[in-house]
Design a protein around this motif. Structure first.
Motif, PDB file in Angstrom:
ATOM      1  N   ALA A 109       0.851  -0.791  -0.102  1.00 49.16           N
ATOM      2  CA  ALA A 109      -0.118  -0.283  -0.206  1.00 49.16           C
ATOM      3  C   ALA A 109       0.965   1.176  -0.020  1.00 49.16           C
ATOM      4  N   PHE A 110       2.153   1.376   0.644  1.00 42.59           N
ATOM      5  CA  PHE A 110       2.778   2.275   0.295  1.00 42.59           C
ATOM      6  C   PHE A 110       4.513   2.108   0.591  1.00 42.59           C
ATOM      7  N   PRO A 111       4.796   2.090  -0.063  1.00 38.62           N
ATOM      8  CA  PRO A 111       5.825   1.529  -0.870  1.00 38.62           C
ATOM      9  C   PRO A 111       7.226   2.456  -0.643  1.00 38.62           C
ATOM     10  N   ARG A 112       7.279   3.463   0.012  1.00 32.30           N
ATOM     11  CA  ARG A 112       7.380   4.658   0.120  1.00 32.30           C
ATOM     12  C   ARG A 112       8.012   4.028   2.116  1.00 32.30           C
ATOM     13  N   LEU A 113       7.359   4.108   2.635  1.00 30.87           N
ATOM     14  CA  LEU A 113       7.005   4.211   4.021  1.00 30.87           C
ATOM     15  C   LEU A 113       7.945   2.508   4.122  1.00 30.87           C
ATOM     16  N   ASN A 114       7.925   1.300   2.730  1.00 28.59           N
ATOM     17  CA  ASN A 114       8.078   0.021   2.911  1.00 28.59           C
ATOM     18  C   ASN A 114       9.819   0.624   2.892  1.00 28.59           C
ATOM     19  N   GLY A 172      11.131   1.082  12.654  1.00 29.07           N
ATOM     20  CA  GLY A 172      10.439   0.750  11.311  1.00 29.07           C
ATOM     21  C   GLY A 172       9.900  -0.165  10.916  1.00 29.07           C
ATOM     22  N   THR A 173       9.455  -1.374  12.825  1.00 32.28           N
ATOM     23  CA  THR A 173       9.368  -2.165  12.408  1.00 32.28           C
ATOM     24  C   THR A 173       7.525  -1.938  12.775  1.00 32.28           C
ATOM     25  N   LEU A 174       7.362  -1.120  13.276  1.00 29.93           N
ATOM     26  CA  LEU A 174       5.877  -0.861  13.536  1.00 29.93           C
ATOM     27  C   LEU A 174       5.496   0.034  12.130  1.00 29.93           C
ATOM     28  N   ALA A 175       6.562   0.645  11.272  1.00 29.63           N
ATOM     29  CA  ALA A 175       5.982   1.387  10.293  1.00 29.63           C
ATOM     30  C   ALA A 175       5.729   0.134   9.162  1.00 29.63           C
ATOM     31  N   ALA A 177       4.646  -2.646   9.795  1.00 23.42           N
ATOM     32  CA  ALA A 177       2.950  -3.964  10.077  1.00 23.42           C
ATOM     33  C   ALA A 177       2.094  -2.696   9.544  1.00 23.42           C
ATOM     34  N   PHE A 178       2.475  -1.369  10.484  1.00 21.28           N
ATOM     35  CA  PHE A 178       1.123  -0.581   9.624  1.00 21.28           C
ATOM     36  C   PHE A 178       0.809  -0.811   7.842  1.00 21.28           C
ATOM     37  N   ASN A 179       1.859  -1.091   7.298  1.00 24.40           N
ATOM     38  CA  ASN A 179       1.732  -0.991   5.696  1.00 24.40           C
ATOM     39  C   ASN A 179       1.449  -2.422   5.573  1.00 24.40           C
ATOM     40  N   PHE A 180       1.511  -3.484   5.955  1.00 22.72           N
ATOM     41  CA  PHE A 180       1.089  -5.290   6.159  1.00 22.72           C
ATOM     42  C   PHE A 180      -0.342  -4.752   6.162  1.00 22.72           C
ATOM     43  N   ILE A 181      -0.714  -4.145   7.225  1.00 21.45           N
ATOM     44  CA  ILE A 181      -2.290  -4.742   7.628  1.00 21.45           C
ATOM     45  C   ILE A 181      -3.028  -3.956   6.336  1.00 21.45           C
ATOM     46  N   VAL A 182      -2.824  -2.149   6.276  1.00 24.40           N
ATOM     47  CA  VAL A 182      -2.755  -1.915   4.685  1.00 24.40           C
ATOM     48  C   VAL A 182      -3.192  -2.719   3.381  1.00 24.40           C
ATOM     49  N   THR A 183      -1.973  -3.422   3.575  1.00 25.43           N
ATOM     50  CA  THR A 183      -1.863  -3.741   1.970  1.00 25.43           C
ATOM     51  C   THR A 183      -2.842  -5.050   2.130  1.00 25.43           C
ATOM     52  N   PHE A 200      -0.495 -18.362   4.993  1.00 27.73           N
ATOM     53  CA  PHE A 200       0.728 -17.464   5.129  1.00 27.73           C
ATOM     54  C   PHE A 200       0.087 -16.058   4.970  1.00 27.73           C
ATOM     55  N   VAL A 201      -0.632 -15.646   4.383  1.00 37.65           N
ATOM     56  CA  VAL A 201      -1.548 -14.295   4.534  1.00 37.65           C
ATOM     57  C   VAL A 201      -1.665 -14.212   5.871  1.00 37.65           C
ATOM     58  N   TRP A 202      -2.473 -14.499   5.744  1.00 35.19           N
ATOM     59  CA  TRP A 202      -3.628 -15.255   6.664  1.00 35.19           C
ATOM     60  C   TRP A 202      -2.652 -14.496   8.840  1.00 35.19           C
ATOM     61  N   MET A 203      -1.408 -15.314   8.354  1.00 35.65           N
ATOM     62  CA  MET A 203      -0.627 -15.325   9.609  1.00 35.65           C
ATOM     63  C   MET A 203       0.210 -14.027   9.498  1.00 35.65           C
ATOM     64  N   THR A 204       0.694 -13.605   7.999  1.00 30.32           N
ATOM     65  CA  THR A 204       0.948 -11.740   8.169  1.00 30.32           C
ATOM     66  C   THR A 204       0.197 -10.569   8.900  1.00 30.32           C
ATOM     67  N   LEU A 205      -1.081 -10.716   8.950  1.00 29.56           N
ATOM     68  CA  LEU A 205      -2.021 -10.383   8.733  1.00 29.56           C
ATOM     69  C   LEU A 205      -2.214  -9.945  10.527  1.00 29.56           C
ATOM     70  N   ILE A 206      -2.286 -11.500  11.544  1.00 25.32           N
ATOM     71  CA  ILE A 206      -2.269 -11.914  12.875  1.00 25.32           C
ATOM     72  C   ILE A 206      -0.706 -11.148  13.385  1.00 25.32           C
ATOM     73  N   THR A 207      -0.146 -11.410  12.811  1.00 26.23           N
ATOM     74  CA  THR A 207       1.559 -11.261  13.703  1.00 26.23           C
ATOM     75  C   THR A 207       1.694  -9.509  13.320  1.00 26.23           C
ATOM     76  N   ASN A 208       1.270  -9.043  12.001  1.00 23.08           N
ATOM     77  CA  ASN A 208       1.536  -7.369  12.299  1.00 23.08           C
ATOM     78  C   ASN A 208       0.550  -6.884  13.196  1.00 23.08           C
ATOM     79  N   VAL A 209      -0.852  -7.037  13.326  1.00 28.32           N
ATOM     80  CA  VAL A 209      -1.528  -6.663  13.750  1.00 28.32           C
ATOM     81  C   VAL A 209      -1.379  -6.483  15.533  1.00 28.32           C
ATOM     82  N   LEU A 210      -0.477  -7.801  16.010  1.00 28.42           N
ATOM     83  CA  LEU A 210      -0.095  -8.019  17.377  1.00 28.42           C
ATOM     84  C   LEU A 210       1.335  -6.934  17.337  1.00 28.42           C
ATOM     85  N   VAL A 211       2.292  -6.805  16.599  1.00 32.75           N
ATOM     86  CA  VAL A 211       3.245  -6.262  15.939  1.00 32.75           C
ATOM     87  C   VAL A 211       2.738  -4.565  17.170  1.00 32.75           C
TER      88      VAL A 211
END
Length: 606
Positions: A109-114, A172-175, A177-183, A200-211
């Motif tokens: 969603a946010f390539p430069r933030l990434n 950097g980790t929080l930036a 996390a928000f990026n992947f949640i939105v993505t 894997f996408v589900w676990m990515t979403l859950i992980t970044n909410v945890l972060v």
């Protein structure tokens, strides 16, 4: 979003300097994933060298390879490096490279933030390890318990490097996390409902909410520590009304979810590898999704099982003990579903399956010793002994690392267009598998025999010399396996067998395009009609043909490269570094950070 009608790969620079600049300015999620992976791999090797020095010192009783101060520095930096600079970024590498491909998106969603998140990670890692260069290395353990981190007990700059480095890494980790949640929420391709997403996408979403929920508490803890050390406050000083146990609560409110931040992506990787290797759908997909959510929710209610020895009282011990036992239930669901996926499948004994199957066994061992810590009486005997060291290494090495290696072998053809060598891959697997068990399994007995963790030597009368020597031999066997893995990767990148479009007959979208993927990922955004878009219906689950060579009919608008995320990351790193060196460096860093963010925001669209 800034766009251009030519991709970053369209015009390859002719000079090496140009190619380097292309990587510095990239905002392509795939290149950022590779940057994360290579950097995390180098930090992993550094953490491994630190671990080997620890094991050499402990190979014999009364050893004098390193002194007590150096040993404290080694185990502090080993734990910090492996958690924050190796395992978490390895997961971030997989998130970056795979998630947009798996959900049918062109980028995050946010390539430069990434890109900014990667450069901040690199800045934080370099700041942490700069402590070696100035001879003032953190030495209070990666838990950073008060009052060990106070000026009275750690008067040098070592803890400052640690405290500031982790704060930079957290940004950097929080930036990210928000990026992947939105993505994941917003950029899924047509037809990909939530319960059609790959595991894997589900676990990515859950992980970044945890972060997003777990990193703020440790950030607060670090800010309070910074005020204590720099400005003379007393948040953790009991003689002035502070409370050192406050650090433990804030740290473990982060620290226990951190275990799941590290292991949930591993669950996702295994849940992608096993169906492809067994040639059948993942058993109990909805239960796997909801068990992951349950683990994340319960993970926030068990932090105080790390504090049973503090004296919280019987009520708190009972509540956190029951919660810690309950979290084994959704984890057990995953274990049984993975075994059921293999049961009756047409199994291919390829290297990814070796690592995936080993993951299941090793994680069960780590999980069982973890459930033992849910009992306060048992925990009181085991806490701060090598039994706990064995537990965490079976979870994180036997779990996270083995899963990452399964994922590396599985997706290496996608990333490079070449296959890893199977013979070298299996030799490396067996050395790593035997080495990790020789290293970590004896630690259970070393701990039960009474050897505390974090001591640099021990007496022969403790009767732990033999298992310690076996553990040291195992560490070197493990190191040989990792070295062989590195040789395999480097060799295969240069002259490995060309990979077919879909070498594993895998069912997810990333295998429907060329390997490596083009900069724009998909010629046209795909539409999916089921959970396994590349598998047809019917009991055989035969793979459908892929169209990796398709070209877009019109120019694809992609984000423009930009140097400002890297400059902003450098500015943040300098601002933190100045706090342990000079005000001028901090001022320069802050100015660079502010200017870079402004230029980033105002950069023209074309």
């Amino acid at each position: 979003m800034t766009v251009t009608t030519t991709s970053e790969a369209a015009a390859a620079p002719s000079s090496r300097t140009g190619r380097l600049w292309d990587w510095i300015t990239t905002v392509d999620h795939k290149r950022i994933g590779i940057l994360y992976g290579v950097t995390a791999g180098l930090f992993f090797l550094l953490g491994g060298v630190e671990a080997l020095l620890i094991r050499v010192q402990l190979a014999l009783p009364g050893n004098t390879v390193v002194d007590a101060e150096t040993y404290n520095q080694l185990f502090t930096m080993h734990g910090t490096t492996m958690i924050f600079l190796a395992l978490m970024p390895l997961n971030a590498a997989a998130f970056n490279y795979l998630v947009p491909l798996m959900i049918g998106a062109r980028d995050v969603a946010f390539p430069r933030l990434n890109a900014f998140s990667y450069w901040v990670f690199l800045a934080g890692g370099l700041l942490l390890n700069a402590s070696w260069l100035v001879g003032e290395v953190p030495d209070a353990g990666w838990f950073g318990y008060a009052n060990l981190t106070s000026r009275a007990f750690s008067p040098g700059r070592g803890i400052d490097f640690w405290m500031l480095g982790i704060q930079v890494l957290g940004v950097g980790t929080l930036a990210s996390a928000f990026n992947f949640i939105v993505t994941i929420v917003n950029l899924r391709c047509p037809g990909m409902r939530l319960l059609r997403m790959p595991l894997f996408v589900w676990m990515t979403l859950i992980t970044n909410v945890l972060v997003a929920l777990a990193f703020p508490p440790v950030t607060v803890a670090l800010i309070l520590l910074m005020f204590d050390r720099f400005f003379g406050t007393h948040f953790y000083d009991p003689s002035a009304g502070g409370d050192p146990v406050l650090w433990q609560h804030l740290f473990w409110v982060f620290g226990h979810p951190e275990v799941y931040i590290l292991i949930l992506p591993a669950f996702g990787i295994i849940s992608e590898v096993l169906p492809a290797m067994a040639r059948k759908p993942l058993f109990g997909y909805p239960f796997m999704v909801f068990s992951g959510i349950a683990i994340a929710v319960l993970g926030f209610g068990v932090w105080a099982h790390h504090m049973f020895a503090v004296g919280l009282g019987p009520l708190a011990d009972s509540v956190f003990g029951i919660g810690s036992m309950a979290i084994a239930v959704p984890t057990g669901v995953k274990i049984f579903n993975w075994l059921a996926t293999l049961w009756g499948g047409s199994i291919r004994l390829r290297t990814p399956l070796y690592y995936a199957a080993a993951f299941i066994g090793m994680f069960v061992i780590g999980g069982l010793s973890g459930v033992m810590h849910a009992s306060p009486p048992a925990d009181l005997q085991q806490t701060d002994t090598y039994f706990v060291v064995a537990h965490i290494h079976y979870v994180l090495f036997g779990g996270t690392v083995l899963a990452a290696l399964a994922g590396l072998h599985f997706w290496f053809p996608k990333m490079s267009g070449r296959m890893l060598d199977e013979r070298l891959g299996k030799w490396a697997f067996w050395l790593i598998f035997v080495g990790l068990n020789l290293t970590f399994f004896p630690m259970h007995f070393i701990g039960l025999l009474g050897m505390p963790r974090r001591i640099y030597t021990y007496a022969p009368e403790l009767n732990v010399a033999t298992p310690n020597f076996v553990a040291t031999v195992g560490a070197f066997v493990l190191a040989v396996g990792v070295a062989l893995l590195v040789v395999n990767v480097v060799r295969s990148l240069r002259r490995g067998e060309r990979a077919p479009a879909n070498p594993w007959d895998a069912p997810t979208l990333e295998w429907s395009i060329s390997s490596p993927p083009p900069a724009y990922n998909f010629a046209t955004i795909p539409t999916v009609e089921g959970r396994y878009p590349l598998w047809t219906g019917g009991p055989e689950r035969r793979p459908v043909a892929v169209s990796g060579g398709a070209k877009p009919a019109a120019p694809v608008h992609m984000p423009r490269p930009s140097a400002w995320p890297a400059a902003a990351g450098l500015g943040l790193g300098l601002a933190a570094a100045g706090m342990v060196s000079s005000v001028a460096v901090s001022a320069a860093g802050i100015l660079l950070l502010v200017f870079s963010i402004g230029a980033w925001a105002l950069e023209p669209a074309a």
